[in-house]
Design a protein around this motif. Structure first.
Motif, PDB file in Angstrom:
ATOM      1  N   THR A 119       6.279  12.747  57.004  1.00 29.43           N
ATOM      2  CA  THR A 119       7.627  13.190  57.373  1.00 29.43           C
ATOM      3  C   THR A 119       8.540  12.936  56.191  1.00 29.43           C
ATOM      4  O   THR A 119       8.859  11.791  55.872  1.00 29.43           O
ATOM      5  CB  THR A 119       8.133  12.444  58.616  1.00 29.43           C
ATOM      6  N   ASP A 120       8.957  14.006  55.534  1.00 34.68           N
ATOM      7  CA  ASP A 120       9.669  13.906  54.261  1.00 34.68           C
ATOM      8  C   ASP A 120      11.130  14.299  54.423  1.00 34.68           C
ATOM      9  O   ASP A 120      11.499  15.128  55.258  1.00 34.68           O
ATOM     10  CB  ASP A 120       9.012  14.814  53.220  1.00 34.68           C
ATOM     11  N   THR A 121      11.969  13.708  53.552  1.00 35.75           N
ATOM     12  CA  THR A 121      13.403  13.943  53.588  1.00 35.75           C
ATOM     13  C   THR A 121      13.902  14.333  52.209  1.00 35.75           C
ATOM     14  O   THR A 121      13.566  13.698  51.211  1.00 35.75           O
ATOM     15  CB  THR A 121      14.155  12.684  54.050  1.00 35.75           C
ATOM     16  N   LEU A 122      14.711  15.386  52.163  1.00 36.91           N
ATOM     17  CA  LEU A 122      15.405  15.770  50.940  1.00 36.91           C
ATOM     18  C   LEU A 122      16.894  15.541  51.149  1.00 36.91           C
ATOM     19  O   LEU A 122      17.482  16.022  52.121  1.00 36.91           O
ATOM     20  CB  LEU A 122      15.155  17.236  50.594  1.00 36.91           C
ATOM     21  N   VAL A 123      17.508  14.775  50.243  1.00 33.77           N
ATOM     22  CA  VAL A 123      18.945  14.498  50.286  1.00 33.77           C
ATOM     23  C   VAL A 123      19.590  15.129  49.062  1.00 33.77           C
ATOM     24  O   VAL A 123      19.132  14.920  47.932  1.00 33.77           O
ATOM     25  CB  VAL A 123      19.221  12.984  50.303  1.00 33.77           C
ATOM     26  N   VAL A 124      20.651  15.894  49.282  1.00 33.01           N
ATOM     27  CA  VAL A 124      21.468  16.404  48.181  1.00 33.01           C
ATOM     28  C   VAL A 124      22.817  15.717  48.272  1.00 33.01           C
ATOM     29  O   VAL A 124      23.534  15.859  49.265  1.00 33.01           O
ATOM     30  CB  VAL A 124      21.632  17.925  48.230  1.00 33.01           C
TER      31      VAL A 124
ATOM     32  N   ALA B 156       0.685  12.158  50.279  1.00 33.07           N
ATOM     33  CA  ALA B 156       0.218  12.269  51.660  1.00 33.07           C
ATOM     34  C   ALA B 156       1.144  11.578  52.647  1.00 33.07           C
ATOM     35  O   ALA B 156       1.159  11.909  53.833  1.00 33.07           O
ATOM     36  CB  ALA B 156      -1.190  11.692  51.777  1.00 33.07           C
ATOM     37  N   SER B 157       1.925  10.601  52.168  1.00 30.50           N
ATOM     38  CA  SER B 157       2.845   9.876  53.042  1.00 30.50           C
ATOM     39  C   SER B 157       4.239  10.468  52.957  1.00 30.50           C
ATOM     40  O   SER B 157       4.524  11.311  52.098  1.00 30.50           O
ATOM     41  CB  SER B 157       2.887   8.394  52.643  1.00 30.50           C
ATOM     42  N   GLY B 158       5.113  10.031  53.868  1.00 34.96           N
ATOM     43  CA  GLY B 158       6.474  10.532  53.871  1.00 34.96           C
ATOM     44  C   GLY B 158       7.269  10.035  52.679  1.00 34.96           C
ATOM     45  O   GLY B 158       7.209   8.856  52.323  1.00 34.96           O
ATOM     46  N   GLU B 159       8.006  10.929  52.038  1.00 33.10           N
ATOM     47  CA  GLU B 159       8.841  10.571  50.895  1.00 33.10           C
ATOM     48  C   GLU B 159      10.292  10.940  51.155  1.00 33.10           C
ATOM     49  O   GLU B 159      10.596  11.833  51.942  1.00 33.10           O
ATOM     50  CB  GLU B 159       8.390  11.298  49.611  1.00 33.10           C
ATOM     51  N   LYS B 160      11.170  10.266  50.433  1.00 30.76           N
ATOM     52  CA  LYS B 160      12.579  10.621  50.380  1.00 30.76           C
ATOM     53  C   LYS B 160      12.927  10.968  48.945  1.00 30.76           C
ATOM     54  O   LYS B 160      12.778  10.146  48.044  1.00 30.76           O
ATOM     55  CB  LYS B 160      13.458   9.472  50.867  1.00 30.76           C
TER      56      LYS B 160
END
Length: 292
Positions: free
Chosen positions: A115-120, A77-81
Motif C-alpha cells: 500500500t503505497d502513498t505519493l505526497v506532493v 514489494a512493501s508499501g512506500e511513501k
C-alpha cells in the motif's frame, strides 16, 4: 581471545549498519539519456536545492533541473511513501523544450507492491495541483507532469498562499481520480476539490472552499469562514471555528460545527422536516437553514 571478540564485534557492527541502510533510497543519473532513476524501496523524498535534484537529502550525481529529462521512481514489494517537495523550486525547465505546456522534467512513479502513498508538497507561492486519471499537473500548464502506477493513496498539500488542490481532473489530467485522496490546504484561502473516491479535505486556517465530489468524503474546514459542499455520497462535514456554510448535497450526510455562526443547508427532498435528500444528522451547535 580478545582479538577474536573485537573482530566479532566489528563484524556485527558492520552487519547492523548494512541492514540499517539496506532500505535507503538510492539514485542514479544517466547523463547520456537525462534519466534520473530512483529506487524508492523504503520511501524517498524528491526535491530541488539550488538547481540540483535531491533524493532524500542527497544530490543525485550531476543531475540538475537543466540537464535532466525524466525522473523514474520505482518502489519495492512493501508499501512506500514517496514525497515530491516543490518548496525548493520547480522541477523545471528540464533538458528539452516541450511542444505543449511549460517545459519541465516529467516524473514516472511506479511503486509496485504494498500500500503505497505519493505526497506532493507545494511551495510558498500559490500552487495549482490537479490530479486526474492521467496523472498530476504541477505547474498549471496543459499536460500532466507526474504519471502514476501502483499508487494506492495520494496527498496534495498546499503551502502558505492561496492554493487550488483538486482530484477532479481537467483537460490535461483526464477525468476525476477514483482512488483515495487527501487534500490539505494549509494557510491561505484555498480551493479544495475532491475526486470520485472517498476523500479527506482539510482546509486549514483562513477562508477555504471545500467540495467533496463523488464518494463518501470527510470535509474539515478548520479555522476561518469556510464553505463546505459534500456533493454526492455520504459525507461528514465539520466547519470548525469561524462562520461556516455547510451544504450536504445528495446522500446521508453528517454535520458538525465549531465556534462561530454556522449554517447547514440540507438540500433537495423533504426529510426530518427540512429540505434534504438522505437521512442527515447534525450536532446541536449548528443552525439549520432551510433552502427552498
Amino acid at each position: 581471545m580478545l582479538l577474536r571478540n573485537v573482530l566479532l564485534a566489528v563484524t556485527s557492527s558492520l552487519g547492523l549498519a548494512s541492514a540499517g541502510t539496506a532500505h535507503a533510497a538510492t539514485c542514479a543519473f544517466d547523463a547520456s539519456t537525462g534519466v534520473v532513476s530512483v529506487n524508492a524501496a523504503g520511501g524517498a523524498a524528491l526535491a530541488v536545492s539550488r538547481g540540483r535534484i535531491m533524493v532524500s537529502g542527497v544530490a543525485c550525481g550531476t543531475a540538475t533541473v537543466k540537464n535532466a529529462r525524466r525522473i523514474a521512481v520505482r518502489g519495492g514489494a512493501s508499501g512506500e511513501k514517496v514525497t515530491v517537495k516543490l518548496g525548493g523550486g520547480a522541477f523545471a525547465p528540464g533538458a528539452d523544450q516541450e511542444t505543449t505546456g511549460a517545459s519541465e522534467i516529467e516524473m514516472d512513479v511506479d511503486l509496485a507492491g504494498g500500500t503505497d502513498t505519493l505526497v506532493v508538497s507545494g511551495s510558498a507561492a500559490a500552487d495549482r495541483l490537479v490530479l486526474g486519471t492521467g496523472g498530476i499537473d504541477l505547474d498549471d500548464d496543459d499536460d500532466a507532469d507526474v504519471s502514476l502506477a501502483s499508487v494506492e493513496k495520494v496527498t496534495l498539500s498546499g503551502g502558505a498562499s492561496d492554493d487550488l488542490l483538486s482530484a477532479a481532473g481537467d483537460e490535461s489530467t483526464g477525468v476525476a481520480y477514483a482512488g483515495a485522496v487527501t487534500l490539505q490546504g494549509g494557510l491561505g484561502n484555498d480551493d479544495l476539490d475532491g475526486g470520485d473516491g472517498d476523500d479527506r479535505l482539510q482546509g486549514g486556517d483562513d477562508d477555504d472552499s471545500l467540495a467533496g465530489g463523488g464518494g463518501d468524503d470527510d470535509l474539515d474546514g478548520n479555522a476561518g469562514s469556510d464553505l463546505l459542499q459534500g456533493d454526492e455520497g455520504d459525507d461528514d462535514l465539520d466547519g470548525g471555528d469561524g462562520d461556516d456554510v455547510e451544504e450536504g448535497g445528495e446522500g446521508n450526510d453528517d454535520f458538525a460545527c465549531g465556534l462561530g455562526t454556522d449554517t447547514t443547508d440540507h438540500a433537495l427532498e423533504d426529510d426530518q422536516g427540512e429540505n434534504d435528500e438522505g437521512d442527515d444528522q447534525q450536532d446541536d451547535g449548528c443552525e439549520l437553514q432551510d433552502q427552498q
